[in-house]
Write an enzyme that holds these catalytic residues in place. Structure first.
Site, PDB file in Angstrom:
ATOM      1  N   MET A  11       0.851  -1.178   0.000  1.00 52.36           N
ATOM      2  CA  MET A  11       0.000   0.000   0.000  1.00 52.36           C
ATOM      3  C   MET A  11       0.895   1.240   0.000  1.00 52.36           C
ATOM      4  O   MET A  11       2.041   1.190   0.437  1.00 52.36           O
ATOM      5  CB  MET A  11      -0.899  -0.002   1.242  1.00 52.36           C
ATOM      6  CG  MET A  11      -1.795  -1.216   1.353  1.00 52.36           C
ATOM      7  SD  MET A  11      -2.797  -1.237   2.861  1.00 52.36           S
ATOM      8  CE  MET A  11      -4.076  -0.069   2.414  1.00 52.36           C
ATOM      9  N   CYS A  13       2.330   2.740  -2.472  1.00 49.56           N
ATOM     10  CA  CYS A  13       3.439   2.802  -3.425  1.00 49.56           C
ATOM     11  C   CYS A  13       3.008   3.341  -4.789  1.00 49.56           C
ATOM     12  O   CYS A  13       3.810   3.362  -5.728  1.00 49.56           O
ATOM     13  CB  CYS A  13       4.105   1.437  -3.580  1.00 49.56           C
ATOM     14  SG  CYS A  13       3.128   0.225  -4.481  1.00 49.56           S
ATOM     15  N   GLY A  14       1.755   3.776  -4.927  1.00 46.22           N
ATOM     16  CA  GLY A  14       1.332   4.442  -6.154  1.00 46.22           C
ATOM     17  C   GLY A  14       0.726   3.559  -7.221  1.00 46.22           C
ATOM     18  O   GLY A  14       0.694   3.948  -8.394  1.00 46.22           O
ATOM     19  N   LYS A  15       0.198   2.401  -6.855  1.00 45.12           N
ATOM     20  CA  LYS A  15      -0.381   1.503  -7.857  1.00 45.12           C
ATOM     21  C   LYS A  15      -1.571   2.136  -8.573  1.00 45.12           C
ATOM     22  O   LYS A  15      -1.661   2.104  -9.800  1.00 45.12           O
ATOM     23  CB  LYS A  15      -0.793   0.178  -7.200  1.00 45.12           C
ATOM     24  CG  LYS A  15       0.358  -0.633  -6.635  1.00 45.12           C
ATOM     25  CD  LYS A  15      -0.112  -1.949  -6.044  1.00 45.12           C
ATOM     26  CE  LYS A  15      -1.110  -1.767  -4.933  1.00 45.12           C
ATOM     27  NZ  LYS A  15      -0.559  -0.986  -3.789  1.00 45.12           N
ATOM     28  N   SER A  16      -2.506   2.680  -7.801  1.00 41.42           N
ATOM     29  CA  SER A  16      -3.702   3.264  -8.415  1.00 41.42           C
ATOM     30  C   SER A  16      -3.364   4.511  -9.220  1.00 41.42           C
ATOM     31  O   SER A  16      -3.987   4.782 -10.251  1.00 41.42           O
ATOM     32  CB  SER A  16      -4.734   3.601  -7.328  1.00 41.42           C
ATOM     33  OG  SER A  16      -5.179   2.421  -6.686  1.00 41.42           O
ATOM     34  N   GLU A  87      -6.836  -3.358  -7.848  1.00 47.58           N
ATOM     35  CA  GLU A  87      -7.176  -4.166  -6.669  1.00 47.58           C
ATOM     36  C   GLU A  87      -7.368  -5.640  -7.040  1.00 47.58           C
ATOM     37  O   GLU A  87      -8.280  -6.317  -6.552  1.00 47.58           O
ATOM     38  CB  GLU A  87      -8.443  -3.625  -5.989  1.00 47.58           C
ATOM     39  CG  GLU A  87      -8.408  -2.148  -5.666  1.00 47.58           C
ATOM     40  CD  GLU A  87      -7.422  -1.780  -4.545  1.00 47.58           C
ATOM     41  OE1 GLU A  87      -6.756  -2.683  -4.023  1.00 47.58           O
ATOM     42  OE2 GLU A  87      -7.325  -0.587  -4.218  1.00 47.58           O
TER      43      GLU A  87
END
Length: 241
Positions: A11, A13-16, A87
């Site tokens: 969480m 780390c900028g995935k979205s 997700e």
């Protein structure tokens, strides 16, 4: 050639954020795409970033069949060149297999984003299947940081200010200051995850409010049950185990 790419990380780390950027880049080049998500922190049918960006998305349920959705759209003349799937740790293994089939048989690029392991350090079923089938697995280069400054590698669940390691695998929450009765998450380095030392616990144990404890005596390892039993009987536990 179409690919199934899995972008993973903890969480924060900028995935979205990357998912939103990739959708923008592909759409700007005239490619047609769909965005899917599940259990986003901002609510149903939305893909959101902690930076404040968001966009409408299709909510994934356990019953959703990706193959049927895309074939139905293609039948009605709607072009789909790529999918953004956020997700994906919450997707079922069967749904991950459907995504792989879309890549192989329909030539659709699938860009998947998700956390690999849960708050117990166990792989999510969806992430495990994604790692097994993906053409590439990319670890995001933007590092999330533990409160001590080290690279964060684990997701910790915090309930009423206390880190927990038992409970249901899926409980939706967000990173932030723990509040009473609210499930929050905090990213930690392995050292402090193993010692159950969240930032809240570290501040409580600190000598002053400005100094966080790094000493092992202040951040003890959880006592193993066999050691507790030995100590209760008056024996010295074997620390080499």
């Amino acid at each position: 050639m179409a690919e199934l790419v899995f972008f993973s990380g903890t969480m924060d780390c900028g995935k979205s954020t990357l998912a939103l950027q990739m959708d923008h880049n592909h759409a700007a080049r005239g490619r047609g795409g769909l965005i899917f998500t599940k259990h986003d922190r901002a609510g149903e049918a939305v893909l959101s970033s902690r930076l404040g960006l968001s966009t409408p998305a299709l909510e994934v349920t356990d019953e959703l069949d990706f193959w049927d959705v895309i074939v139905r759209r293609a039948t009605h003349g709607r072009r789909v060149d790529y999918l953004i799937c956020d997700e994906t740790q919450f997707y079922t293994p069967l749904q991950v297999e459907q995504l792989a089939r879309l890549v192989d048989e329909m030539g659709i690029d699938v860009y998947a984003f998700g956390i690999t392991a849960d708050f117990r350090t166990e792989l999510f079923p969806g992430s495990r299947r994604m790692i097994e089938l993906a053409d590439r697995t990319e670890v995001l280069q933007v590092e999330a940081l533990c409160w001590c400054g080290r690279r964060a590698t684990h997701n910790a669940r915090v309930v009423e200010g206390t880190m927990v390691v038992e409970g249901a695998q899926v409980v939706v929450g967000d990173t932030g200051a723990a509040r009473e009765g609210v499930v929050e998450y905090e990213v930690l380095c392995r050292r402090h995850y193993m010692r159950r030392m969240t930032s809240h616990a570290a501040r409580a144990a600190a000598i002053s409010a400005e100094v966080l404890p790094f000493d092992l005596d202040v951040c003890p390892l959880p006592v193993r049950r066999d050691a507790e039993e030995s100590e209760r009987r008056g024996a010295t536990p074997d620390r080499r185990k």
